[in-house]
Design a protein around this motif. Sequence first.
Motif, PDB file in Angstrom:
ATOM      1  N   UNK A 163       0.803  -1.220   0.000  1.00 15.95           N
ATOM      2  CA  UNK A 163       0.000   0.000   0.000  1.00 15.95           C
ATOM      3  C   UNK A 163       0.833   1.265   0.000  1.00 15.95           C
ATOM      4  N   UNK A 164       1.977   1.251   0.671  1.00 15.93           N
ATOM      5  CA  UNK A 164       2.823   2.444   0.732  1.00 15.93           C
ATOM      6  C   UNK A 164       3.325   2.831  -0.654  1.00 15.93           C
ATOM      7  N   UNK A 165       3.841   1.866  -1.399  1.00 12.77           N
ATOM      8  CA  UNK A 165       4.339   2.155  -2.741  1.00 12.77           C
ATOM      9  C   UNK A 165       3.192   2.476  -3.703  1.00 12.77           C
ATOM     10  N   UNK A 166       2.026   1.902  -3.464  1.00 11.31           N
ATOM     11  CA  UNK A 166       0.870   2.223  -4.305  1.00 11.31           C
ATOM     12  C   UNK A 166       0.485   3.680  -4.137  1.00 11.31           C
ATOM     13  N   UNK A 167       0.450   4.164  -2.901  1.00  7.16           N
ATOM     14  CA  UNK A 167       0.119   5.574  -2.663  1.00  7.16           C
ATOM     15  C   UNK A 167       1.185   6.495  -3.228  1.00  7.16           C
ATOM     16  N   UNK A 168       2.436   6.065  -3.194  1.00  5.14           N
ATOM     17  CA  UNK A 168       3.505   6.882  -3.762  1.00  5.14           C
ATOM     18  C   UNK A 168       3.435   6.921  -5.287  1.00  5.14           C
ATOM     19  N   UNK A 169       3.067   5.801  -5.894  1.00  5.84           N
ATOM     20  CA  UNK A 169       3.100   5.713  -7.353  1.00  5.84           C
ATOM     21  C   UNK A 169       1.881   6.337  -8.016  1.00  5.84           C
ATOM     22  N   UNK A 170       0.725   6.304  -7.369  1.00  2.00           N
ATOM     23  CA  UNK A 170      -0.516   6.720  -8.029  1.00  2.00           C
ATOM     24  C   UNK A 170      -0.463   8.140  -8.579  1.00  2.00           C
ATOM     25  N   UNK A 171      -0.028   9.161  -7.820  1.00  2.00           N
ATOM     26  CA  UNK A 171      -0.005  10.519  -8.403  1.00  2.00           C
ATOM     27  C   UNK A 171       0.921  10.624  -9.612  1.00  2.00           C
ATOM     28  N   UNK A 172       2.079   9.976  -9.558  1.00  2.00           N
ATOM     29  CA  UNK A 172       3.013  10.063 -10.678  1.00  2.00           C
ATOM     30  C   UNK A 172       2.515   9.285 -11.888  1.00  2.00           C
ATOM     31  N   UNK A 173       1.854   8.162 -11.635  1.00  2.00           N
ATOM     32  CA  UNK A 173       1.283   7.395 -12.744  1.00  2.00           C
ATOM     33  C   UNK A 173       0.175   8.202 -13.417  1.00  2.00           C
ATOM     34  N   UNK A 174      -0.641   8.874 -12.636  1.00  2.00           N
ATOM     35  CA  UNK A 174      -1.715   9.689 -13.209  1.00  2.00           C
ATOM     36  C   UNK A 174      -1.150  10.863 -14.006  1.00  2.00           C
ATOM     37  N   UNK A 175      -0.046  11.450 -13.523  1.00  2.00           N
ATOM     38  CA  UNK A 175       0.598  12.520 -14.304  1.00  2.00           C
ATOM     39  C   UNK A 175       1.093  11.983 -15.644  1.00  2.00           C
ATOM     40  N   UNK A 176       1.699  10.809 -15.629  1.00  2.00           N
ATOM     41  CA  UNK A 176       2.171  10.225 -16.876  1.00  2.00           C
ATOM     42  C   UNK A 176       1.040   9.774 -17.778  1.00  2.00           C
ATOM     43  N   UNK A 177      -0.116   9.448 -17.183  1.00  2.00           N
ATOM     44  CA  UNK A 177      -1.250   8.997 -17.982  1.00  2.00           C
ATOM     45  C   UNK A 177      -1.747  10.077 -18.926  1.00  2.00           C
ATOM     46  N   UNK A 178      -1.561  11.338 -18.557  1.00  2.00           N
ATOM     47  CA  UNK A 178      -1.991  12.428 -19.433  1.00  2.00           C
ATOM     48  C   UNK A 178      -1.286  12.359 -20.777  1.00  2.00           C
ATOM     49  N   UNK A 236      10.461  -2.706  -5.871  1.00  2.00           N
ATOM     50  CA  UNK A 236       9.120  -3.189  -5.552  1.00  2.00           C
ATOM     51  C   UNK A 236       8.246  -2.992  -6.783  1.00  2.00           C
ATOM     52  N   UNK A 237       7.448  -4.007  -7.110  1.00  2.00           N
ATOM     53  CA  UNK A 237       6.691  -3.994  -8.357  1.00  2.00           C
ATOM     54  C   UNK A 237       5.257  -3.499  -8.197  1.00  2.00           C
ATOM     55  N   UNK A 238       4.921  -2.988  -7.051  1.00  2.00           N
ATOM     56  CA  UNK A 238       3.575  -2.453  -6.855  1.00  2.00           C
ATOM     57  C   UNK A 238       3.234  -1.335  -7.841  1.00  2.00           C
ATOM     58  N   UNK A 239       4.168  -0.431  -8.193  1.00  2.00           N
ATOM     59  CA  UNK A 239       3.825   0.607  -9.177  1.00  2.00           C
ATOM     60  C   UNK A 239       3.354   0.042 -10.511  1.00  2.00           C
ATOM     61  N   UNK A 240       3.876  -1.113 -10.923  1.00  2.00           N
ATOM     62  CA  UNK A 240       3.397  -1.727 -12.166  1.00  2.00           C
ATOM     63  C   UNK A 240       1.926  -2.134 -12.046  1.00  2.00           C
ATOM     64  N   UNK A 241       1.565  -2.670 -10.893  1.00  2.00           N
ATOM     65  CA  UNK A 241       0.163  -3.035 -10.667  1.00  2.00           C
ATOM     66  C   UNK A 241      -0.720  -1.800 -10.719  1.00  2.00           C
ATOM     67  N   UNK A 242      -0.244  -0.707 -10.121  1.00  2.00           N
ATOM     68  CA  UNK A 242      -1.015   0.544 -10.141  1.00  2.00           C
ATOM     69  C   UNK A 242      -1.208   1.041 -11.572  1.00  2.00           C
ATOM     70  N   UNK A 243      -0.126   1.032 -12.350  1.00  2.00           N
ATOM     71  CA  UNK A 243      -0.230   1.478 -13.748  1.00  2.00           C
ATOM     72  C   UNK A 243      -1.173   0.565 -14.534  1.00  2.00           C
ATOM     73  N   UNK A 244      -1.078  -0.740 -14.297  1.00  2.00           N
ATOM     74  CA  UNK A 244      -1.966  -1.663 -14.994  1.00  2.00           C
ATOM     75  C   UNK A 244      -3.421  -1.420 -14.654  1.00  2.00           C
ATOM     76  N   UNK A 245      -3.717  -1.198 -13.384  1.00  2.00           N
ATOM     77  CA  UNK A 245      -5.100  -0.945 -12.979  1.00  2.00           C
ATOM     78  C   UNK A 245      -5.624   0.372 -13.553  1.00  2.00           C
TER      79      UNK A 245
END
Length: 300
Positions: A76-91, A261-270
């Motif tokens: 969960x910690x890495x997911x919360x860290x990755x989500x804002x940056x993944x959303x920025x890249x999603x644009x 840690x591979x949690x950011x990949x899961x976040x990007x996939x979701x």
Amino acid sequence: MTVTKAESGEDSGEGGMRDAYVPSQRRLDRERHKRVRARRATAIAALSTLVTAVVLYLVVVSAPGWERTKETFFDGQYAREALPKVLDGLWLNIRLLLICGVLVLVLGMLIAIARTLPGPVFFPLRALAAAYTDFFRGLPLIINLMIVVFGVPALRLQGVTVDPVLLGGTALTLTYSAYVAEVFRAGIESVHPSQRAAARSLGLTNRQALRHVVLPQAVRRQVPPLLNDLVSLQKDTGLVSIGGAIDAVRASDIIAQRSLNYTPYIVAGLVFVALTIPMTRFTDWVTARMDRQRAQGGAI
């Protein structure tokens, strides 16, 4: 004997009431049976889904390596860290989808028209269009991206961009326009030749018949496969990250490489799944609607 208006009105009202449709008992029983079956089917589907979900959960959780997998992929910690940056890249992915989608539709339409031009004088154009579609449909997208993103800057051509985003978008456009061209060509060839002949008999030129008669029917018939291609394009925009563009995939990769840690990949996939599902459901709705129209003999 005369009849008053009140009496005649009363009689007509009673006749209208007598003429009102009353469903038979058999019809009422049949509709009630359908409702009972529908409720039963819904309950069975819900129960089956719940049981399947519980079984899968128990199988995964009881696996010997679940604790290690949970720490590596579902932190969960890495997911919360990755989500804002993944959303920025999603644009960036969304912009690529919008721009490349338009270019793919336009280029694909032009290639399809070139492949369907009649007459021997257009044979070279038809051959070039066929060679284009055969080549880029056969070439894997990842290889096309590598050739364009890394090969074009190596040529050191004056005035040619080396921006990985533009080069990646070019590679996506080249590949997907070949697929879309075949979709458009199938739609054009599905229009009966009598449509074009009828348009010519009304005084339209070949170009006018193609524009006003053939293409509108072809495009309407091919809407579902076109939407499916756009769904695929939406996912494949993440491949531009191989050139260094900071999109959703690259943003998750940076965090994963730093933290191991591979949690950011899961976040990007979701995030990509959440972006794709609405378009997929819209595609299904359009397909079902067109199937109903076709079954009823409506306009397609």
